[in-house]
Enzyme design. Structure first.
Site: not given
Ligand code: SAH
Length: 209
Positions: A33, A59-61
């Site tokens: 990530r 950016i999504s968790q």
């Protein structure tokens, strides 16, 4: 900071948060990530937070990525999946580990191009990225086993769910100020909608930027 141990800690946290699907946890472990965020943010890449990726997007968790893919997968190997909202390409990279082929659409060209470069550097070859307005889906590639939206739609998007295969599932955030995750399942008789937990996503926008 970006080591296997840090990734393992993230996976253990996801498990503690309720993610049970081993294929999803393995995919979350496999995707680096930190390579999808600015270098200055790399030290926070494995925290359970969404992070800025420029152009007012995030950016999504990790938890929400894992949760949505777990719901989408429902324990089965996925053939063809559509993602609306590539962003930096992180979720597409995770999907690439649990689906035979992934199509992902992004309306902001620089994000689309950066994701393309990142996925090619990671030698992920089963993801096809398109620079387009995802609201229309990809009728020429449909039907999909799974459709996942990374931006919140104002409605349940009936046009998009028509691109689901029979037996297919769609997971999407719906709502304006108050948003909830929805699961849409398609079977021979039609569609079934289930409202799930409250979430917070950037809005789905119309047209190419
Ligand atoms: N999938 C990303 C999250 C990206 S944020 C991740 O892995 O973290 C949501 C993305 O949806 C943004 O990049 C935004 O530009 C995009 N988006 C919003 N509306 C869209 C539309 N109509 N078509 C395609 N992409 C859209």
């Amino acid at each position: 900071m970006t080591s296997a141990r840090t990734k393992l800690r993230m996976v253990e946290r996801l498990r503690a948060q309720g993610i049970q699907d081993d294929a999803v946890l393995a995919a979350m472990f496999a995707v680096p990530r930190h390579l999808f965020v600015d270098e200055a943010l790399a030290s926070r890449a494995y925290d359970d937070v969404s992070l800025p990726i420029n152009f007012n997007q995030t950016i999504s968790q990790p938890y929400i990525v894992a949760r949505m893919i777990e719901i989408l997968r429902n324990g089965r190997q996925l053939n063809k999946v559509l993602e609306i909202g590539t962003g930096c390409g992180y979720q597409a990279a995770v999907l690439a580990h649990v689906a035979d082929s992934v199509y992902s659409v992004e309306r902001i060209e620089p994000l689309h191009l950066r994701a393309k470069k990142q996925l090619s550097e990671l030698q992920i070859h089963n993801v096809t990225l398109r620079y387009a307005d995802g609201c229309a889906g990809l009728p020429e590639v449909a039907p999909f086993d799974g459709i996942i939206m990374a931006a919140a739609a104002p409605t349940l998007l009936p046009a998009l769910r028509a691109q689901l295969a029979i037996g297919g599932r769609m997971v999407l955030p719906v709502g304006m100020n108050e948003q909830h995750l929805y699961l849409i399942e398609r079977d021979v008789n039609g569609y079934r909608e289930t409202k799930l937990e409250a979430v917070k996503f950037v809005p789905l926008l119309m047209g190419k930027a």
